[in-house]
Design a protein around this motif. Structure first.
Motif, mmCIF file in Angstrom:
data_model
loop_
_atom_site.group_PDB
_atom_site.id
_atom_site.type_symbol
_atom_site.label_atom_id
_atom_site.label_comp_id
_atom_site.label_asym_id
_atom_site.label_seq_id
_atom_site.Cartn_x
_atom_site.Cartn_y
_atom_site.Cartn_z
ATOM 1 N N ASP A 110 0.791 -1.219 0.000
ATOM 2 C CA ASP A 110 0.000 0.000 0.000
ATOM 3 C C ASP A 110 0.821 1.266 0.000
ATOM 4 O O ASP A 110 1.924 1.303 0.509
ATOM 5 N N VAL A 149 -5.152 3.384 4.424
ATOM 6 C CA VAL A 149 -5.447 4.810 4.474
ATOM 7 C C VAL A 149 -6.918 5.000 4.105
ATOM 8 O O VAL A 149 -7.456 4.274 3.277
ATOM 9 N N LYS A 207 -11.519 -3.796 -0.606
ATOM 10 C CA LYS A 207 -12.229 -4.919 0.034
ATOM 11 C C LYS A 207 -11.205 -5.976 0.474
ATOM 12 O O LYS A 207 -11.199 -6.409 1.629
ATOM 13 N N THR A 208 -10.340 -6.367 -0.474
ATOM 14 C CA THR A 208 -9.318 -7.373 -0.133
ATOM 15 C C THR A 208 -8.359 -6.822 0.910
ATOM 16 O O THR A 208 -7.943 -7.530 1.831
#
Ligand SMILES: Nc1ncnc2c1ncn2[C@@H]1O[C@H](COP(=O)(O)OP(=O)(O)OP(=O)(O)O)[C@@H](O)[C@H]1O
Length: 260
Positions: free
Chosen positions: A14, A51, A87-88
């Motif tokens: 991320d 985030v 979602k994941t």
């Protein structure tokens, strides 16, 4: 504006760090290691690889807390939302928070429908990869002399719904105000008994957060907006069908909604 994204070995990374390199920002990707919530289950803006998506992370945190406290197990959560809205990522954050021995398995439609393997085989393999066994051994040693044996007979039969709430609440050590019991009963009649019972534990987390001893109507209303019952989930999916299946996301992603 130029953007450099550094990926690591992990599949899910991320963008959590932003540094300046001359005039161009550099985004580095960090692994998701949790939901990034504080001890009051409030989401930090950027934390543990996540985030934004505050509402969905908070709702996931409530479920996570119940799992950690051993209040729920063997349940399913459905995450619905436009592509790439996290979602994941949130599911991954939940699994990571549960510890290193909790397996997290991702399967894709193309994998399941591949020609080289039957659907059953693909799913069976995924299930096998997802089994985590934790062995806990406990021994209770009681010393003394048996002087009397009492047999408690359990209650059997069907209860009216309100009575079921009383029993369930006693089991779970949750107290509801009389108004909350009425609201819960009408929620159960409008949705399902199972959904209403699931709301009790969530509402208790909310009540605890405001340091209240009893679950009130407001606590129930709040969790009612966090988690959808089956009918609302289906309705939401129908409304979003065009967006989810065919349209490109424009601008920012919507908050991910969940059904419990
Ligand atoms: N809230 C977030 N914080 C940090 N990274 C995120 C967040 N949401 C999504 N991402 C990142 O964006 C990418 C896409 O997210 P993810 O795969 O979780 O979306 P998804 O909703 O599961 O998508 P799809 O519906 O296409 O499967 C991933 O690299 C993920 O880590």
């Amino acid at each position: 504006m130029a953007m450099k994204i550094t990926t690591g070995t992990s599949e899910l990374r991320d963008i959590t760090k932003m540094e300046r390199d001359g005039h161009h920002p550099i985004y580095t990707l960090e692994p998701i290691i949790g939901l990034g919530l504080d001890e009051r289950l409030e989401p930090r803006e950027t934390s543990q690889g996540l985030v934004g998506q505050a509402k969905a992370r908070k709702a996931a945190g409530m479920i996570l807390k119940m799992v950690q406290e051993g209040r729920i197990a063997g349940r399913t959560m459905l995450f619905a939302g436009p592509p790439s809205t996290g979602k994941t990522a949130i599911a991954m954050g939940m699994a990571q928070s549960l510890g290193p021995d909790v397996p997290f398995t991702i399967i894709t439609a193309s994998e399941v429908f591949s020609l080289s393997m039957s659907k059953t085989e693909a799913l069976t393999q995924a299930f096998r990869r997802s089994i985590g066994v934790r062995i806990k051994e406990e021994s209770e040693i009681i010393e003394g002399e048996v002087v009397e044996i009492q047999i408690d007979r359990s209650m059997t039969g069907l209860y009216p719904k309100s009575l079921t709430f009383v029993c369930r609440c006693q089991e779970e050590d949750v107290r509801l105000t009389p108004e909350a019991t009425d609201v819960l009963t009408s929620m159960a009649l409008q949705t399902t008994l199972r959904y209403a019972l699931n709301l009790i534990s969530c509402a208790q987390v909310v009540a605890k957060k405001r340091k209240a001893e009893e679950v009130d109507v407001e606590d129930l209303r709040r969790v009612y907006t966090y988690f959808m019952d089956e009918e609302r989930s289906v309705q939401w999916l129908k409304e979003q069908q065009g967006v989810l299946m065919f349209d490109e996301m424009d601008g920012e992603g919507m908050d991910t909604d969940m059904a419990a």
